[in-house]
Design an enzyme around this catalytic site. Structure first.
Site, PDB file in Angstrom:
ATOM      1  N   LYS A  70       0.823  -1.219   0.000  1.00  0.00           N
ATOM      2  CA  LYS A  70       0.000   0.000   0.000  1.00  0.00           C
ATOM      3  C   LYS A  70       0.857   1.270   0.000  1.00  0.00           C
ATOM      4  O   LYS A  70       0.614   2.188  -0.785  1.00  0.00           O
ATOM      5  CB  LYS A  70      -0.935  -0.031   1.207  1.00  0.00           C
ATOM      6  CG  LYS A  70      -1.793   1.216   1.380  1.00  0.00           C
ATOM      7  CD  LYS A  70      -2.959   0.966   2.310  1.00  0.00           C
ATOM      8  CE  LYS A  70      -2.558   0.246   3.571  1.00  0.00           C
ATOM      9  NZ  LYS A  70      -1.612   1.024   4.417  1.00  0.00           N
ATOM     10  N   THR A  72       4.012   1.458  -0.869  1.00  0.00           N
ATOM     11  CA  THR A  72       4.747   1.442  -2.134  1.00  0.00           C
ATOM     12  C   THR A  72       3.888   2.003  -3.257  1.00  0.00           C
ATOM     13  O   THR A  72       4.352   2.801  -4.087  1.00  0.00           O
ATOM     14  CB  THR A  72       5.187   0.009  -2.464  1.00  0.00           C
ATOM     15  OG1 THR A  72       5.931  -0.512  -1.375  1.00  0.00           O
ATOM     16  CG2 THR A  72       6.033  -0.038  -3.725  1.00  0.00           C
ATOM     17  N   ARG A  93       2.371   8.485   6.903  1.00  0.00           N
ATOM     18  CA  ARG A  93       2.663   8.364   8.328  1.00  0.00           C
ATOM     19  C   ARG A  93       4.129   8.011   8.537  1.00  0.00           C
ATOM     20  O   ARG A  93       4.777   7.475   7.643  1.00  0.00           O
ATOM     21  CB  ARG A  93       1.794   7.278   8.967  1.00  0.00           C
ATOM     22  CG  ARG A  93       0.307   7.565   8.982  1.00  0.00           C
ATOM     23  CD  ARG A  93      -0.471   6.345   9.432  1.00  0.00           C
ATOM     24  NE  ARG A  93      -0.254   5.224   8.524  1.00  0.00           N
ATOM     25  CZ  ARG A  93      -0.376   3.953   8.856  1.00  0.00           C
ATOM     26  NH1 ARG A  93      -0.724   3.618  10.076  1.00  0.00           N
ATOM     27  NH2 ARG A  93      -0.167   3.012   7.972  1.00  0.00           N
ATOM     28  N   LYS A 104       6.805  -6.628  10.676  1.00  0.00           N
ATOM     29  CA  LYS A 104       6.489  -5.963   9.421  1.00  0.00           C
ATOM     30  C   LYS A 104       7.720  -5.431   8.702  1.00  0.00           C
ATOM     31  O   LYS A 104       7.765  -5.354   7.486  1.00  0.00           O
ATOM     32  CB  LYS A 104       5.503  -4.823   9.695  1.00  0.00           C
ATOM     33  CG  LYS A 104       4.986  -4.127   8.447  1.00  0.00           C
ATOM     34  CD  LYS A 104       4.001  -3.037   8.817  1.00  0.00           C
ATOM     35  CE  LYS A 104       3.523  -2.284   7.595  1.00  0.00           C
ATOM     36  NZ  LYS A 104       2.619  -1.159   7.956  1.00  0.00           N
ATOM     37  N   ALA A 272      -3.640   1.628  12.479  1.00  0.00           N
ATOM     38  CA  ALA A 272      -5.064   1.601  12.152  1.00  0.00           C
ATOM     39  C   ALA A 272      -5.811   0.457  12.817  1.00  0.00           C
ATOM     40  O   ALA A 272      -7.034   0.481  12.869  1.00  0.00           O
ATOM     41  CB  ALA A 272      -5.258   1.522  10.638  1.00  0.00           C
ATOM     42  N   PHE A 300      -3.421  -0.350   7.146  1.00  0.00           N
ATOM     43  CA  PHE A 300      -4.016  -1.683   6.990  1.00  0.00           C
ATOM     44  C   PHE A 300      -5.126  -1.665   5.941  1.00  0.00           C
ATOM     45  O   PHE A 300      -5.090  -0.875   4.997  1.00  0.00           O
ATOM     46  CB  PHE A 300      -4.483  -2.230   8.329  1.00  0.00           C
ATOM     47  CG  PHE A 300      -3.348  -2.547   9.270  1.00  0.00           C
ATOM     48  CD1 PHE A 300      -2.329  -3.413   8.887  1.00  0.00           C
ATOM     49  CD2 PHE A 300      -3.278  -1.977  10.525  1.00  0.00           C
ATOM     50  CE1 PHE A 300      -1.267  -3.701   9.739  1.00  0.00           C
ATOM     51  CE2 PHE A 300      -2.217  -2.262  11.390  1.00  0.00           C
ATOM     52  CZ  PHE A 300      -1.213  -3.131  10.990  1.00  0.00           C
ATOM     53  N   PHE A 380       3.601  -8.704  -9.023  1.00  0.00           N
ATOM     54  CA  PHE A 380       4.774  -9.491  -8.660  1.00  0.00           C
ATOM     55  C   PHE A 380       5.226 -10.272  -9.899  1.00  0.00           C
ATOM     56  O   PHE A 380       4.419 -10.545 -10.797  1.00  0.00           O
ATOM     57  CB  PHE A 380       4.463 -10.460  -7.523  1.00  0.00           C
ATOM     58  CG  PHE A 380       4.473  -9.827  -6.151  1.00  0.00           C
ATOM     59  CD1 PHE A 380       5.439 -10.190  -5.217  1.00  0.00           C
ATOM     60  CD2 PHE A 380       3.546  -8.857  -5.804  1.00  0.00           C
ATOM     61  CE1 PHE A 380       5.461  -9.611  -3.958  1.00  0.00           C
ATOM     62  CE2 PHE A 380       3.568  -8.273  -4.548  1.00  0.00           C
ATOM     63  CZ  PHE A 380       4.531  -8.657  -3.620  1.00  0.00           C
ATOM     64  N   TRP A 408       7.019  -0.957  -8.305  1.00  0.00           N
ATOM     65  CA  TRP A 408       8.093  -1.583  -7.524  1.00  0.00           C
ATOM     66  C   TRP A 408       9.332  -1.760  -8.404  1.00  0.00           C
ATOM     67  O   TRP A 408      10.450  -1.512  -7.961  1.00  0.00           O
ATOM     68  CB  TRP A 408       7.629  -2.933  -6.977  1.00  0.00           C
ATOM     69  CG  TRP A 408       8.641  -3.580  -6.086  1.00  0.00           C
ATOM     70  CD1 TRP A 408       8.800  -3.418  -4.743  1.00  0.00           C
ATOM     71  CD2 TRP A 408       9.665  -4.501  -6.494  1.00  0.00           C
ATOM     72  NE1 TRP A 408       9.862  -4.178  -4.278  1.00  0.00           N
ATOM     73  CE2 TRP A 408      10.406  -4.843  -5.334  1.00  0.00           C
ATOM     74  CE3 TRP A 408      10.030  -5.077  -7.723  1.00  0.00           C
ATOM     75  CZ2 TRP A 408      11.486  -5.722  -5.367  1.00  0.00           C
ATOM     76  CZ3 TRP A 408      11.104  -5.952  -7.759  1.00  0.00           C
ATOM     77  CH2 TRP A 408      11.812  -6.270  -6.591  1.00  0.00           C
TER      78      TRP A 408
END
Length: 555
Positions: A70, A72, A93, A104, A272, A300, A380, A408
């Site tokens: 998210k 990214t 954030r 994480k 969150a 999240f 991916f 990415w």
């Protein structure tokens, strides 16, 4: 290359040049080293008269071990909008040390869609989290000190609500006893630690309009009750002024850059799942005043971060988002569809199809707020054409076009199709944002509305003490506040094992907490904890210093 290796090779621009892309003058910057800065408070305040840009919210499906990307995608979309010639600001954030050392990892994007300096942002950055931790614990110390020196306010030590906090995952501190050791150390009582991201001081910093509002909100924090049930506030303890002084610099937004040298305002960091999950109102408003397009994210899945962004932050700050982007990956959808996490690289169209209801429910839910929705498929290398075509077809049938994103691997160039669609959708002017529920709905009714409309629960079970607390809060005049449901991020339900799009479940509310300064009521659902624990193999085990003094192992 790893994310941190890519970040080390970044060719960073001087901060005055990065700021110049948004028209920020050099004299408005307060440098923190060579490649990060804070914005001067008076300058930020002066931006309030400028017209507002277009606000885009990036959210996601319920997270899985496979990752969704998210942050990214937020960075990639911002870079892509800049490539299209749009004056763009990204508002994010700040990462917490807890997840960085826990499970994480870092929270500055990945691959070619990152913000830098990556290691510094993920560790101490400009010290904002430390200031929040200090201000919170200062209030805790003054509370216990007041009780020790005679307790003039008549505080009932059994009704002290204010915990201490630490920016670290530490399950051993969830339930503690303080003031042991005899008369000189005070009156022993049961207490707890929360993680700093769950602190009401964090929420206040992120929801305050300015320093004056910050201090007023701090004064409204309810820390305890007297024996006859009267609230005791930080203002009663004369703590708000000192707390605001500690937070003076932390209240200033931080400016950094993407790998493509686009400006990012990064400020505040509530989780969150246990808090409201959005960056600061101050930073978002500054970004809207400086940029024509602002891309922000909420923590999240959309059932948590997006709902709280829309029902709490936008309600309090008067923000009007014009578009929501939901991020999904083939791998994560497979997990929601019951696939083996060790076999995600193999094509499994069936698992993708079984997992798609999770994505489609988030899309449908966001429509209830009056927002048009786009889907970003964070690609991916193992994704197959059949899997991608299925997602695109199902999203189109649901009225939300999906766009294949390769930021990415390619940076902003890999998200240009999504950026063009975002601009076109906003220019159509179809957004009609509205919160999910009205202010005057009773607190229990607000919980039930979120449970029914967003989680698709069949009902809500509120424990007896929580019911009494809700009634007491209504009687005390807090009934018009929004609710912030603390719930597992892994599922629409309170049970993290219920993946996909479950229905017929019951949302169990075990506890209710008042955040009077932040301006919401927290409802604790199921087994969710406000102090996480470290996993069996913490990410901290891989973090180290290299021979040349570089930080390695953050991912």
């Amino acid at each position: 290359m790893s994310d941190i290796e890519i970040a080390r090779r970044a060719v960073k621009k001087p901060m005055k040049e990065v700021a110049g892309r948004l028209g920020i003058p050099e004299e408005a910057l307060e440098p923190y080293g060579r490649d990060k800065a804070k914005l001067d408070g008076d300058y930020v305040k002066s931006l309030g008269t400028r017209p507002s840009g277009h606000l885009i919210l990036v959210t996601a499906i319920n997270p899985t071990k496979a990752g969704e990307g998210k942050t990214t995608t937020t960075i990639g979309l911002g870079d892509a909008l800049a490539r299209l010639g749009k004056k763009t600001a990204i508002a994010l954030r700040e990462p917490s040390l807890g997840p960085c050392f826990g499970q994480k990892g870092g929270a500055t994007g990945g691959g070619q869609a990152q913000i830098v300096p990556m290691a510094e942002i993920n560790l101490h950055f400009t010290g904002d989290f430390h200031a929040i931790t200090t201000a919170h614990n200062l209030l805790a110390a003054m509370l216990d000190n007041h009780i020790y020196w005679g307790n003039a306010l008549g505080i009932d030590a059994r009704r002290v609500f204010w915990p201490r906090v630490l920016d670290m995952n530490d399950r051993a501190l969830r339930d503690t006893v303080v003031s042991l050791g005899g008369v000189a150390n005070g009156f022993p009582r049961q207490a707890r630690f929360d993680i700093t991201t769950a602190s009401e001081v964090m929420a206040i910093l992120c929801l305050a309009n300015d320093l004056e509002d910050l201090e007023q909100r701090l004064a409204r924090i309810v820390v305890a009750e007297t024996r006859d049930g009267k609230p005791v506030t930080a203002g009663d303890l004369k703590a708000a002024g000192a707390m605001a002084a500690v937070l003076k610099d932390a209240a200033k937004p931080n400016l950094v850059q993407t790998l493509e040298n686009n400006p990012v305002l990064i400020h505040g960091g509530p989780f969150a799942n246990i808090a409201h999950g959005c960056n600061s109102v101050i930073a978002t408003r500054a970004a809207l005043a400086l940029g024509d397009y602002v891309v922000t994210e909420a923590g999240f899945g959309a059932d948590l971060g997006a709902e709280k962004f829309l029902d709490i932050k936008c309600r309090q700050a008067g923000l009007k988002p014009e578009l929501a982007v939901v991020v999904a990956t083939v791998r994560a959808l497979k997990l929601h569809g019951g696939a083996d996490e060790k076999a995600l690289a193999a094509e499994d169209v069936g698992a993708v199809e079984r997992g798609l209801p999770n994505l489609l429910r988030h899309v449908e839910n966001l429509g209830k707020f009056g927002l048009p929705v786009l889907v970003a498929i964070n690609r991916f290398l193992t994704d197959t054409p059949a899997e991608l075509e299925l997602i695109e077809a199902k999203c189109a049938a649901a009225g939300a076009k999906a766009y294949l994103c390769e930021h990415w691997a390619k940076g902003g160039a890999g998200a240009e199709a999504l950026a063009r669609a975002a601009v076109a959708t906003i220019e159509e002017g179809k957004a009609a944002f509205k919160p999910l529920y009205p202010d005057d709905l009773p607190l229990a009714g607000k919980i039930e509305t979120i449970a029914r409309e967003i989680y698709r629960a069949s009902g809500v079970s509120i424990a007896g003490p929580a019911q009494r607390r809700l009634k007491a809060l209504e009687a005390a005049g807090y009934g018009k506040l929004p609710v912030c449901i603390a719930k597992t991020q892994y599922s629409f339900a309170a049970d993290p094992e219920l993946r996909g799009a479950p229905t017929g479940h019951t949302l169990p509310i075990r506890e209710v907490r008042l955040s009077a300064g932040a301006g919401f009521v927290v409802a604790m659902a199921g087994e969710i904890m406000s102090m996480p624990g470290l996993p069996r193999v913490p990410a901290a085990e891989q973090i180290r210093l290299t021979a040349d003094g570089q930080v390695d192992g953050i991912f």
